[in-house]
Design an enzyme around this catalytic site. Structure first.
Site, PDB file in Angstrom:
ATOM      1  N   SER A  50       0.807  -1.227   0.000  1.00  0.00           N
ATOM      2  CA  SER A  50       0.000   0.000   0.000  1.00  0.00           C
ATOM      3  C   SER A  50       0.838   1.273   0.000  1.00  0.00           C
ATOM      4  CB  SER A  50      -0.944   0.015   1.206  1.00  0.00           C
ATOM      5  OG  SER A  50      -0.199  -0.071   2.397  1.00  0.00           O
ATOM      6  N   HIS A 102      -0.752   4.591   7.109  1.00  0.00           N
ATOM      7  CA  HIS A 102      -0.112   5.143   5.914  1.00  0.00           C
ATOM      8  C   HIS A 102       0.317   6.587   6.140  1.00  0.00           C
ATOM      9  CE1 HIS A 102      -3.053   1.983   4.720  1.00  0.00           C
ATOM     10  NE2 HIS A 102      -1.976   1.527   4.100  1.00  0.00           N
ATOM     11  N   ASP A 142      -3.551   7.954   8.386  1.00  0.00           N
ATOM     12  CA  ASP A 142      -4.663   7.169   8.938  1.00  0.00           C
ATOM     13  C   ASP A 142      -4.236   6.163  10.008  1.00  0.00           C
ATOM     14  OD1 ASP A 142      -3.265   5.350   7.467  1.00  0.00           O
ATOM     15  OD2 ASP A 142      -4.862   4.873   6.058  1.00  0.00           O
TER      16      ASP A 142
END
Ligand SMILES: *[C@@H]1O[C@H](CO)[C@@H](O)[C@H](O)[C@H]1NC(C)=O
Ligand SMILES: *[C@@H]1O[C@H](CO)[C@@H](O)[C@H](O)[C@H]1NC(C)=O
Ligand SMILES: *[C@@H]1O[C@H](CO)[C@@H](O)[C@H](O)[C@H]1NC(C)=O
Ligand SMILES: *[C@@H]1O[C@H](CO)[C@@H](O)[C@H](O)[C@H]1NC(C)=O
Ligand SMILES: *[C@@H]1O[C@H](CO)[C@@H](O)[C@H](O)[C@H]1NC(C)=O
Ligand SMILES: *[C@@H]1O[C@H](CO)[C@@H](O)[C@H](O)[C@H]1NC(C)=O
Length: 366
Positions: free
Chosen positions: A44, A332, A329
């Site tokens: 990610s 990330h 968040d």
């Protein structure tokens, strides 16, 4: 004795350790490599929309601050890979798994959120590095047969940012020592992937090491009893990341000697990210472990997810000033943090050899 050492050093320098660089073709160092394409592999940290396309939309407020809408990235705006392609004056990378509005003329992104280097059932995503490489091989053969394009694949830059999930998942049921003993297996699969790509014609590799996983807020919440370092990060988990990076760096230096006409660059993203934590005040960030996008169910994962407890819609909330946060968040990084790290990658200051990204094709063996 001193003279002997110096002579030995010079001999090693000329014929041994630095063999690759001493045989370098002197290329005009002012010139950029003009990479025609970037092929990226990872999780990610560099997923530009694969999870959104393949599994489920990454919801707003992700992406809203920069793109004006969710663009499949887990951040308020751009990721490190976006700053890299901007710097190379190439378009943002389309995920391989996305078919709508795709533009693969200047590369493709195989990174998928939650991916690991190794194919383990415990991993969040099935698109592990081996699968991502298979996808690339399919992509390449389809491109060559459909478009008869000659070999841009050997002129492209291949970028990697993966390993964090292998460590974070391993840490759930292994001690620091058990996990350290497991690292060679992760490095082995990483190496298999790099060699397969080399065999496919890839020559220029830029490999990010893994970040200080022990500083991620969501893990700090899960491992409350684990010892912290003096900045508040999980010390055992960061120790594991440091050991992983050491072995990765050694492997990269081996590959540089072993594989001709190639350049593998090791990029110390760990230090750049850790510096954000240790120098957070100086850099204008608030609490280094706080984050901007808070899930509807309270502090925790789930930025942007709407939930319907008792039939009433509940949204997650975003902070007032996103540029005050290192973390977007809890897992990330924010766009501001990504930009600070990317700047150090782009100018070569955390790379080995210390080349700016635009020049990461230099010092080739003949
Ligand atoms: C593919 O390109 C090569 C070189 O550009 C050319 O010689 C060859 O004829 C092309 N093949 C087809 C099927 O178009
Ligand atoms: C941790 O769990 C995985 C499966 O999730 C298993 O394969 C592995 O053997 C476990 N390791 C230890 C040390 O228990
Ligand atoms: C990972 O490495 C192991 C050897 O440690 C090998 O057996 C396995 O095939 C590799 N898997 C992939 C997907 O590369
Ligand atoms: C947001 O935070 C940054 C960093 O602390 C600061 O420079 C900026 O002035 C703030 N912006 C607003 C609108 O408060
Ligand atoms: C849902 O309703 C129950 C019972 O009225 C209440 O205790 C609970 O706090 C509500 N949950 C939310 C998220 O509003
Ligand atoms: C790319 O980064 C380098 C190194 O920081 C910088 O000198 C150059 O101006 C940047 N180019 C673009 C197009 O952003």
């Amino acid at each position: 004795m001193e003279t002997y050492k110096r002579t030995l050093f010079i001999i090693l320098f000329l014929f041994g350790l630095n063999e690759k660089f001493s045989n370098a073709t002197p290329i005009n160092s002012h010139k950029s490599c003009n990479f025609p394409a970037v092929y990226n592999f990872g999780d990610s940290n560099s997923d530009t929309g694969a999870i959104s396309a393949a599994i489920g939309e990454v919801p707003p407020p992700n992406g809203v601050a920069f793109f004006g809408r969710s663009e499949g990235r887990h951040s308020d705006g751009r990721l490190i890979i976006d700053f890299i392609t901007e710097n190379l004056t190439l378009p943002y990378l389309t995920p391989y798994l996305d078919s709508v509005g795709a533009n693969y003329r200047h590369g493709a992104n195989f990174a998928t959120g939650g991916s690991c280097v190794r194919p383990t059932a415990a991993c969040f995503s099935q698109f592990h590095l081996g699968t991502q490489v298979s996808q690339f091989i399919h992509f390449k053969s389809r491109t060559l047969s459909l478009y008869n394009k000659t070999n841009d694949f050997s002129k492209a830059l291949y970028t990697f940012d993966i390993g964090q999930n292998d460590l974070a998942i391993g840490f759930q049921n292994m001690t620091e020592e058990q996990l350290k003993a497991f690292i060679p297996k992760i490095i082995e699969n990483f190496t298999i992937a790099l060699k397969l790509l080399y065999k496919e014609g890839a020559r220029f590799f830029s490999i990010h090491n893994t970040g200080p996983t022990g500083c991620l807020s969501y893990l700090l919440k899960s491992f409350t009893a684990t010892p912290r370092d003096r900045y508040g990060c999980l010390e055992p988990l960061n120790n594991v990341a440091i050991e992983f990076n050491k072995q990765l760096k050694n492997k990269i230096s081996e590959l540089n000697k072993e594989l001709p006409s190639s350049l593998f660059t090791y990029v110390d993203v760990y230090s750049a990210k850790y510096n954000l934590i240790t120098k957070s005040k100086h850099l204008g960030f608030v609490d280094p472990f706080d984050y901007c996008c808070v899930g509807a169910v309270g502090r925790g994962m789930g930025c942007g997810k709407t939930i319907f407890p008792n039939g009433t819609e509940l949204y997650s909330s975003s902070c007032k000033n996103r540029t005050e946060f290192i973390s977007w968040d809890g897992i990330h990084y924010s766009e501001t943090a990504n930009m600070l790290v990317a700047n150090q990658i782009l100018d070569g200051s955390i790379s080995d050899p210390p080349l700016p990204t635009q020049k990461a094709c230099k010092l080739m063996k003949n």
